[in-house]
Design a protein around this motif. Structure first.
Motif, PDB file in Angstrom:
ATOM      1  N   ASP A  52       0.808  -1.229   0.000  1.00 36.95           N
ATOM      2  CA  ASP A  52       0.000   0.000   0.000  1.00 36.95           C
ATOM      3  C   ASP A  52       0.839   1.276   0.000  1.00 36.95           C
ATOM      4  O   ASP A  52       0.471   2.285   0.610  1.00 36.95           O
TER       5      ASP A  52
ATOM      6  N   PRO B 152       2.321   4.710  -1.579  1.00 38.37           N
ATOM      7  CA  PRO B 152       1.838   5.680  -2.569  1.00 38.37           C
ATOM      8  C   PRO B 152       2.603   5.511  -3.876  1.00 38.37           C
ATOM      9  O   PRO B 152       3.670   4.894  -3.899  1.00 38.37           O
ATOM     10  N   PRO B 153       2.080   6.041  -4.974  1.00 40.17           N
ATOM     11  CA  PRO B 153       2.788   5.929  -6.252  1.00 40.17           C
ATOM     12  C   PRO B 153       4.208   6.469  -6.146  1.00 40.17           C
ATOM     13  O   PRO B 153       4.467   7.455  -5.451  1.00 40.17           O
TER      14      PRO B 153
ATOM     15  N   ASP C  39       4.080   2.726   8.049  1.00 43.16           N
ATOM     16  CA  ASP C  39       2.796   3.294   7.658  1.00 43.16           C
ATOM     17  C   ASP C  39       2.542   4.546   8.489  1.00 43.16           C
ATOM     18  O   ASP C  39       3.294   4.884   9.399  1.00 43.16           O
TER      19      ASP C  39
END
Length: 313
Positions: free
Chosen positions: A72, A74-75, A265
């Motif tokens: 998960d 981010p790009p 995270d």
């Protein structure tokens, strides 16, 4: 002569670190592994091959991870505004970008197994290749002489978020795996590298005195210098070359030891947290983690002098 594998994502400051490794008489560079980071992995692989060709170095290059193992994420954000669209300051490169096979992790496993106790790893990009090698064969940790990495921000703010340095932020779970393995790790973090500043006059002098190889480094660094001029520096920080100097001259550095965790995270993703070796308290998330080292201080001018001596000698 030390057997070194350079795990890298060229990248302008990676180029200076690579040139230092090739020039140093005490380093035997036996392989280069590439990872995504300053550019996509196909580009960083092309860049490593281009630099080695230009410097006449017959060193094998093994492409590695194209993305993180952290879920998960981010790009990916490739910093073209710092390293150029081609990763080397948009310096002309007469070598195409081609598809690459993901082989770096297995190469690390095979080479470490073939040279037990001898391999030193210098990692100056995302730690993904190293983490994946450990996932393939956890036993290699006990066979590596040491791992030196450029990454982390332990007391200083990060350079990609307030909490995180870019190499760690790009794959924080991988970094946590690397710090938690049973091999000796020395992190060379922003705490020191943001004080190893090569000003423009020094860079020009290195280009003048260092011959064609160092002139190439200076030429491809011009966009990098312009980026730093935009934030108040007249020159460039040499993060990766600082870590390379630790391999050869650890006496120029001051280390602290402790268990290290990396948050993977939340708002502080990529934060490097050290539990100092002398701290007394609940083990908790530190349970069973080895003590690693970080170079929170050192002699920046002596480090720069060592780079200059090797790259122009």
């Amino acid at each position: 002569m030390d057997k070194v594998i350079f795990d890298t994502d060229p990248g302008v400051d990676d180029a200076l670190a690579l040139y230092y490794l090739l020039r140093h008489p005490g380093i035997g560079l036996i392989g280069v592994t590439t990872v995504f980071g300053n550019a996509p992995v196909a580009v960083t692989t092309r860049n490593a091959r281009f630099l080695l060709r230009e410097w006449g170095a017959d060193v094998p290059v093994h492409a590695g991870a194209a993305g993180p193992i952290t879920p998960d994420m981010p790009p990916e954000f490739f910093p073209a505004h710092i390293h150029g669209e081609n990763g080397l300051g948009d310096h002309p490169i007469d070598m195409p970008v081609t598809e690459v096979a993901d082989e770096a992790a297995q190469y690390l496993v095979d080479t470490i197994r073939a040279h037990p106790g001898q391999i030193r790893i210098l990692a100056v990009g995302r730690m993904t290749n190293l983490a994946r090698a450990l996932q393939i064969d956890p036993g290699i940790a006990g066979l590596v002489r040491d791992v030196v990495l450029m990454g982390g921000a332990f007391r200083e703010p990060g350079n990609i978020t307030p909490a995180a340095e870019a190499n760690i932020w790009g794959d924080p779970l991988a970094a946590d795996i690397v710090f938690g393995a049973a091999w000796p790790v020395v992190a060379v973090p922003l705490d020191l590298t943001t004080r190893t500043f090569l000003d423009r006059r020094q860079l020009d002098r290195l280009a003048r005195d260092g011959g064609p190889g160092m002139r190439l480094v200076a030429d491809l660094s011009q966009g990098y210098v312009r980026f730093y001029q935009g934030v108040g520096y007249d020159g460039m920080l040499v993060h990766d070359a600082t870590a390379a100097v630790y391999l050869t001259d650890p006496d120029l550095f001051t280390t602290v030891a402790g268990q290290v965790r990396v948050l993977s995270d939340g708002i502080a993703m990529g934060l490097t947290l050290m539990n100092p070796a002398d701290r007394q308290g609940p083990a908790g998330a530190w349970e069973g983690r080895p003590a690693q080292q970080a170079t929170l201080d050192g002699d920046p001018q002596a480090i720069l002098d060592r780079i200059a001596r090797i790259c122009t000698g």
